[in-house]
Design an enzyme around this catalytic site. Structure first.
Site, mmCIF file in Angstrom:
data_model
loop_
_atom_site.group_PDB
_atom_site.id
_atom_site.type_symbol
_atom_site.label_atom_id
_atom_site.label_comp_id
_atom_site.label_asym_id
_atom_site.label_seq_id
_atom_site.Cartn_x
_atom_site.Cartn_y
_atom_site.Cartn_z
ATOM 1 N N HIS A 171 -9.507 8.268 16.722
ATOM 2 C CA HIS A 171 -8.976 8.780 15.453
ATOM 3 C C HIS A 171 -10.132 8.779 14.453
ATOM 4 O O HIS A 171 -10.300 7.864 13.652
ATOM 5 C CB HIS A 171 -7.826 7.900 14.962
ATOM 6 C CG HIS A 171 -7.333 8.264 13.595
ATOM 7 N ND1 HIS A 171 -6.742 9.475 13.319
ATOM 8 C CD2 HIS A 171 -7.365 7.590 12.419
ATOM 9 C CE1 HIS A 171 -6.428 9.520 12.035
ATOM 10 N NE2 HIS A 171 -6.806 8.394 11.459
ATOM 11 N N GLY A 226 0.807 -1.213 0.000
ATOM 12 C CA GLY A 226 0.000 0.000 0.000
ATOM 13 C C GLY A 226 0.841 1.264 0.000
ATOM 14 O O GLY A 226 2.071 1.230 0.128
ATOM 15 N N GLN A 227 0.152 2.392 -0.119
ATOM 16 C CA GLN A 227 0.862 3.669 -0.255
ATOM 17 C C GLN A 227 1.568 4.098 1.020
ATOM 18 O O GLN A 227 2.659 4.667 0.970
ATOM 19 C CB GLN A 227 -0.122 4.756 -0.702
ATOM 20 C CG GLN A 227 -0.599 4.579 -2.135
ATOM 21 C CD GLN A 227 -1.128 5.891 -2.688
ATOM 22 O OE1 GLN A 227 -0.448 6.913 -2.713
ATOM 23 N NE2 GLN A 227 -2.362 5.864 -3.118
ATOM 24 N N GLY A 287 -4.254 0.934 10.447
ATOM 25 C CA GLY A 287 -5.435 0.622 9.645
ATOM 26 C C GLY A 287 -6.716 1.003 10.354
ATOM 27 O O GLY A 287 -6.914 0.667 11.523
ATOM 28 N N ASN A 325 -13.227 -5.432 9.071
ATOM 29 C CA ASN A 325 -11.862 -5.369 9.577
ATOM 30 C C ASN A 325 -11.657 -6.202 10.828
ATOM 31 O O ASN A 325 -10.529 -6.591 11.137
ATOM 32 C CB ASN A 325 -11.459 -3.910 9.824
ATOM 33 C CG ASN A 325 -11.058 -3.209 8.542
ATOM 34 O OD1 ASN A 325 -10.292 -3.740 7.754
ATOM 35 N ND2 ASN A 325 -11.589 -2.024 8.316
#
Length: 330
Positions: A187, A14-15, A130, A105
């Protein structure tokens, strides 16, 4: 040279990982005398892309990189590790509710928590990026009873960095002159950037920025909505800034905190000095002592405005926990 530090990274193709891996391999975090072993995890259909990243890292010929391994099995990726950086997670798709995202998730973080429990060092420190990272962290923690509960963290350092920038921009000072910035809670869009206890040039923020309306509205909303603004402008979520914040978060945890300062991280709320319900992964102001022990900073004052906002983010975390209660081992 000392023995290599083993670091596992999930979501390796991933980025965020792409912005992170080269910096880790260069020795930026642990210094010029510490060897690093990278153990990088991805889902099977992304292993080809990850192989390309591995080749790029090899082509950098980093002298401190002892080895880099890639795999799709968390039991291999997490074997004997010192740190796990859990970046990989399913992103929220069109029409997907937060409950749906949490359920999707939860499967990932149950599996990864169990793998950590089985093969990681009992002293391993786990950083969850994540999203929704607070509750994903709680799921992993509850599935890894052999690891120390106090060593699980969800990253709010990016939010802290964003808040620091906005305060420095408004007051026209360097970011190094902004200190004691706390992010309370989740978050998410309910996070609470604390201007009441923050300082600019060692003075209370409100003595430098005497605009309470800006602080209560523009400042807080800018931090809360910054991730969405980046997606709108860039077409993709934060990557390089998230990777940089993750390095900051690890550095915060590894090194003693300078006198008179603190940092934000989300950790298990059990025994906290602010009356936040136990059993949540909640962001608090923290310090690390010279002996490496982390503690929550106590004694910070909440005014009525701040307290109301903090109760909202606490409630959201309680609701998230309830959404995944069926798979939590509590």
């Amino acid at each position: 040279m000392s023995q290599p530090i083993k670091i596992a990274i999930s979501g390796g193709a991933g980025q965020i990982a792409y912005s992170l891996l080269f910096r880790l391999a260069s020795g930026e975090l642990f210094g010029p005398n510490q060897l690093i072993e990278l153990q990088v995890l991805e889902v099977p259909n992304a292993l080809s892309a990850l192989e390309g990243v591995k080749m790029e890292i090899e082509d950098c010929a980093f002298p401190l990189l002892s080895s880099i391994k890639i795999c799709s099995d968390p039991y291999q990726a997490f074997e004997d590790i010192d740190y796990a950086l859990l970046i990989g997670a399913k992103s929220r798709g069109p029409g997907m509710e937060r409950r749906d995202l949490l359920q999707e998730n939860s499967k990932i973080f149950v599996n990864q928590g169990q793998a950590l429990n089985a093969v990681a060092k009992s002293s391993a420190k786990i950083f969850v990026v994540g999203n929704p990272c607070n509750t994903n962290c709680l799921i992993a923690l509850n599935n890894a009873p052999s690891l120390k509960r106090e060593n699980f963290y969800a990253m709010t350092r990016l939010d802290q960095n964003r808040a620091t920038f906005f305060l420095s921009q408004k007051s026209q000072v360097s970011t190094k002159d902004v200190s004691c910035v706390t992010i309370w809670g989740n978050h998410s869009a309910t996070q609470v950037p604390d201007f009441v206890n923050a300082k600019i040039s060692q003075k209370p923020v409100e003595t430098i920025i005497p605009d309470r309306q800006w602080l209560e509205k523009d400042f807080i909303e800018s931090v809360q909505k910054r991730g969405a603004a980046i997606i709108q402008a860039r077409g993709k979520s934060s990557a390089a800034s998230a990777a940089s914040a993750l390095l900051d978060a690890m550095r915060d945890r590894i090194l003693p905190t300078p006198t008179g300062q603190w940092f934000s991280t989300a950790l298990l709320s059990d025994g906290n000095p602010y009356g936040i319900e136990e059993g949540l992964i909640f962001s608090f102001p923290c310090r690390v002592k010279k002996n490496g022990e982390l503690s929550i900073v106590s004694g910070l004052k909440w005014d009525a405005f701040l307290e109301e906002k903090i109760k909202l983010t606490e409630q959201e975390l309680k609701e998230e926990r309830e959404m995944v209660s069926s798979i939590l081992k509590i």
